[in-house]
Write a protein that holds these residues in place. Sequence first.
Motif, PDB file in Angstrom:
ATOM      1  N   PHE A  52       6.416   2.699  22.329  1.00 22.84           N
ATOM      2  CA  PHE A  52       6.354   3.559  22.673  1.00 22.84           C
ATOM      3  C   PHE A  52       7.076   4.686  22.745  1.00 22.84           C
ATOM      4  CE2 PHE A  52       4.437   5.701  26.734  1.00 22.84           C
ATOM      5  CZ  PHE A  52       3.269   6.092  25.909  1.00 22.84           C
ATOM      6  N   ALA A  53       7.949   4.486  23.372  1.00 23.05           N
ATOM      7  CA  ALA A  53       9.404   6.905  23.110  1.00 23.05           C
ATOM      8  C   ALA A  53       9.131   7.009  21.798  1.00 23.05           C
ATOM      9  CB  ALA A  53      10.452   5.602  23.023  1.00 23.05           C
ATOM     10  N   LEU A  54       8.699   6.069  20.671  1.00 16.62           N
ATOM     11  CA  LEU A  54       8.224   6.289  19.259  1.00 16.62           C
ATOM     12  C   LEU A  54       7.207   6.893  19.113  1.00 16.62           C
ATOM     13  CD1 LEU A  54      10.823   4.071  17.334  1.00 16.62           C
ATOM     14  CD2 LEU A  54      11.786   6.227  17.759  1.00 16.62           C
ATOM     15  N   ILE A  55       6.058   6.512  19.360  1.00 17.04           N
ATOM     16  CA  ILE A  55       4.668   6.492  18.666  1.00 17.04           C
ATOM     17  C   ILE A  55       3.921   7.384  20.408  1.00 17.04           C
ATOM     18  CG2 ILE A  55       2.508   5.640  19.690  1.00 17.04           C
ATOM     19  CD1 ILE A  55       3.213   3.154  18.935  1.00 17.04           C
ATOM     20  N   LYS A  56       4.999   8.024  20.719  1.00 17.33           N
ATOM     21  CA  LYS A  56       4.596   9.642  22.359  1.00 17.33           C
ATOM     22  C   LYS A  56       4.888  10.043  21.782  1.00 17.33           C
ATOM     23  CE  LYS A  56       5.208  10.191  27.029  1.00 17.33           C
ATOM     24  NZ  LYS A  56       5.359  11.807  26.974  1.00 17.33           N
ATOM     25  N   PRO A  57       5.126  11.022  20.847  1.00 19.12           N
ATOM     26  CA  PRO A  57       4.863  12.571  20.917  1.00 19.12           C
ATOM     27  C   PRO A  57       4.083  12.480  19.311  1.00 19.12           C
ATOM     28  CG  PRO A  57       7.529  11.783  20.782  1.00 19.12           C
ATOM     29  CD  PRO A  57       6.553  10.017  20.529  1.00 19.12           C
ATOM     30  N   GLN A  58       4.229  11.331  18.706  1.00 22.64           N
ATOM     31  CA  GLN A  58       2.726  11.887  17.595  1.00 22.64           C
ATOM     32  C   GLN A  58       1.282  11.683  18.588  1.00 22.64           C
ATOM     33  OE1 GLN A  58       3.151  11.897  14.145  1.00 22.64           O
ATOM     34  NE2 GLN A  58       1.047  13.173  15.011  1.00 22.64           N
ATOM     35  N   ILE A  59       0.762  10.963  19.441  1.00 21.77           N
ATOM     36  CA  ILE A  59      -0.196  10.571  20.589  1.00 21.77           C
ATOM     37  C   ILE A  59      -0.209  12.034  21.123  1.00 21.77           C
ATOM     38  CG2 ILE A  59      -1.575   9.870  22.139  1.00 21.77           C
ATOM     39  CD1 ILE A  59       0.584   7.385  21.313  1.00 21.77           C
ATOM     40  N   ASP A  60       0.979  12.751  21.788  1.00 17.68           N
ATOM     41  CA  ASP A  60       0.635  13.952  22.255  1.00 17.68           C
ATOM     42  C   ASP A  60       0.193  15.200  21.382  1.00 17.68           C
ATOM     43  OD1 ASP A  60       1.878  12.503  24.354  1.00 17.68           O
ATOM     44  OD2 ASP A  60       3.763  13.209  24.926  1.00 17.68           O
ATOM     45  N   ALA A  61       1.686  14.805  19.915  1.00 20.45           N
ATOM     46  CA  ALA A  61       0.647  15.985  19.158  1.00 20.45           C
ATOM     47  C   ALA A  61      -0.792  16.014  18.576  1.00 20.45           C
ATOM     48  CB  ALA A  61       1.864  16.370  17.803  1.00 20.45           C
ATOM     49  N   ASN A  62      -1.047  15.148  18.734  1.00 20.49           N
ATOM     50  CA  ASN A  62      -2.553  14.857  18.740  1.00 20.49           C
ATOM     51  C   ASN A  62      -3.589  15.309  19.395  1.00 20.49           C
ATOM     52  OD1 ASN A  62      -1.565  13.859  15.712  1.00 20.49           O
ATOM     53  ND2 ASN A  62      -2.270  11.772  16.373  1.00 20.49           N
ATOM     54  N   ASN A  63      -2.929  15.195  20.363  1.00 14.11           N
ATOM     55  CA  ASN A  63      -3.841  15.315  21.413  1.00 14.11           C
ATOM     56  C   ASN A  63      -3.591  17.334  21.515  1.00 14.11           C
ATOM     57  OD1 ASN A  63      -5.202  12.836  22.064  1.00 14.11           O
ATOM     58  ND2 ASN A  63      -3.698  12.454  23.450  1.00 14.11           N
ATOM     59  N   ARG A  64      -2.623  16.858  21.489  1.00 15.04           N
ATOM     60  CA  ARG A  64      -2.323  18.997  21.649  1.00 15.04           C
ATOM     61  C   ARG A  64      -3.096  19.968  20.562  1.00 15.04           C
ATOM     62  NH1 ARG A  64       2.220  18.088  22.523  1.00 15.04           N
ATOM     63  NH2 ARG A  64       3.174  18.368  20.767  1.00 15.04           N
ATOM     64  N   ARG A  65      -3.533  19.377  19.046  1.00 14.27           N
ATOM     65  CA  ARG A  65      -4.375  19.809  18.056  1.00 14.27           C
ATOM     66  C   ARG A  65      -5.468  19.550  18.408  1.00 14.27           C
ATOM     67  NH1 ARG A  65      -1.715  15.967  14.538  1.00 14.27           N
ATOM     68  NH2 ARG A  65       0.643  17.228  14.754  1.00 14.27           N
ATOM     69  N   LYS A  66      -5.741  18.209  19.093  1.00 13.17           N
ATOM     70  CA  LYS A  66      -7.541  18.266  19.048  1.00 13.17           C
ATOM     71  C   LYS A  66      -8.240  19.689  20.301  1.00 13.17           C
ATOM     72  CE  LYS A  66      -8.844  14.125  19.993  1.00 13.17           C
ATOM     73  NZ  LYS A  66      -8.741  13.034  20.191  1.00 13.17           N
ATOM     74  N   ARG A  67      -6.728  19.685  21.607  1.00 10.32           N
ATOM     75  CA  ARG A  67      -7.346  20.514  22.422  1.00 10.32           C
ATOM     76  C   ARG A  67      -6.956  21.709  21.437  1.00 10.32           C
ATOM     77  NH1 ARG A  67      -4.070  17.039  25.949  1.00 10.32           N
ATOM     78  NH2 ARG A  67      -2.031  18.648  24.690  1.00 10.32           N
ATOM     79  N   ASN A  68      -6.115  22.982  20.660  1.00  8.27           N
ATOM     80  CA  ASN A  68      -6.534  23.290  20.764  1.00  8.27           C
ATOM     81  C   ASN A  68      -7.297  23.620  19.455  1.00  8.27           C
ATOM     82  OD1 ASN A  68      -3.568  24.173  21.732  1.00  8.27           O
ATOM     83  ND2 ASN A  68      -2.494  23.767  19.928  1.00  8.27           N
ATOM     84  N   GLY A  69      -7.925  22.680  18.898  1.00  9.49           N
ATOM     85  CA  GLY A  69      -8.957  22.762  17.999  1.00  9.49           C
ATOM     86  C   GLY A  69     -10.367  23.287  18.910  1.00  9.49           C
ATOM     87  N   ARG A  70     -11.068  22.743  20.184  1.00  9.13           N
ATOM     88  CA  ARG A  70     -11.783  22.797  20.579  1.00  9.13           C
ATOM     89  C   ARG A  70     -11.935  24.194  21.431  1.00  9.13           C
ATOM     90  NH1 ARG A  70     -10.998  17.565  23.754  1.00  9.13           N
ATOM     91  NH2 ARG A  70     -12.053  16.121  23.037  1.00  9.13           N
ATOM     92  N   MET A  71     -10.969  24.740  21.465  1.00  8.07           N
ATOM     93  CA  MET A  71     -10.499  26.237  21.421  1.00  8.07           C
ATOM     94  C   MET A  71     -10.736  27.700  21.094  1.00  8.07           C
ATOM     95  SD  MET A  71      -7.666  26.095  24.743  1.00  8.07           S
ATOM     96  CE  MET A  71      -6.334  25.793  23.830  1.00  8.07           C
ATOM     97  N   GLY A  72     -11.098  26.783  19.804  1.00  8.20           N
ATOM     98  CA  GLY A  72     -11.535  27.413  18.454  1.00  8.20           C
ATOM     99  C   GLY A  72      -9.957  27.926  17.552  1.00  8.20           C
ATOM    100  N   GLY A  73      -8.822  26.841  17.896  1.00  7.78           N
ATOM    101  CA  GLY A  73      -7.749  27.756  17.091  1.00  7.78           C
ATOM    102  C   GLY A  73      -7.271  28.126  17.094  1.00  7.78           C
ATOM    103  N   ALA A  74      -6.305  28.773  16.735  1.00  6.23           N
ATOM    104  CA  ALA A  74      -5.666  29.755  16.416  1.00  6.23           C
ATOM    105  C   ALA A  74      -6.243  31.135  16.689  1.00  6.23           C
ATOM    106  CB  ALA A  74      -5.005  30.453  15.333  1.00  6.23           C
TER     107      ALA A  74
END
Length: 106
Positions: A52-74
Amino acid sequence: MTEGFVFYRSFYEAIKSMPDREAKSMLCMICEYALNEKEPDEGAGLTEKAIFALIKPQIDANNRRKRNGRMGGAPAGNRNAEKQPEVDCTEEKNNQKQPKTTGNKR
């Protein structure tokens, strides 16, 4: 809370050789975190915690990308949002220095 998440081959490879009981626990742990942001409980085994310690950072990064995309990206004016000029790869290869070859000297 999210409706879905990316499950990578590396997750599968890490889990597939585990005994069935541990694999099921690991899959549930990943789903609980990715979908409900629920951290694993103290009852998780050492193997599950390590994976889980190895997988968690990837899940977190994907969730951040998804949230940022919902806000219109950069945001406008962000240099990261600018398109980069296209580069002709053949031209770039032709401009690279070729290594010098020397004969075998003993």
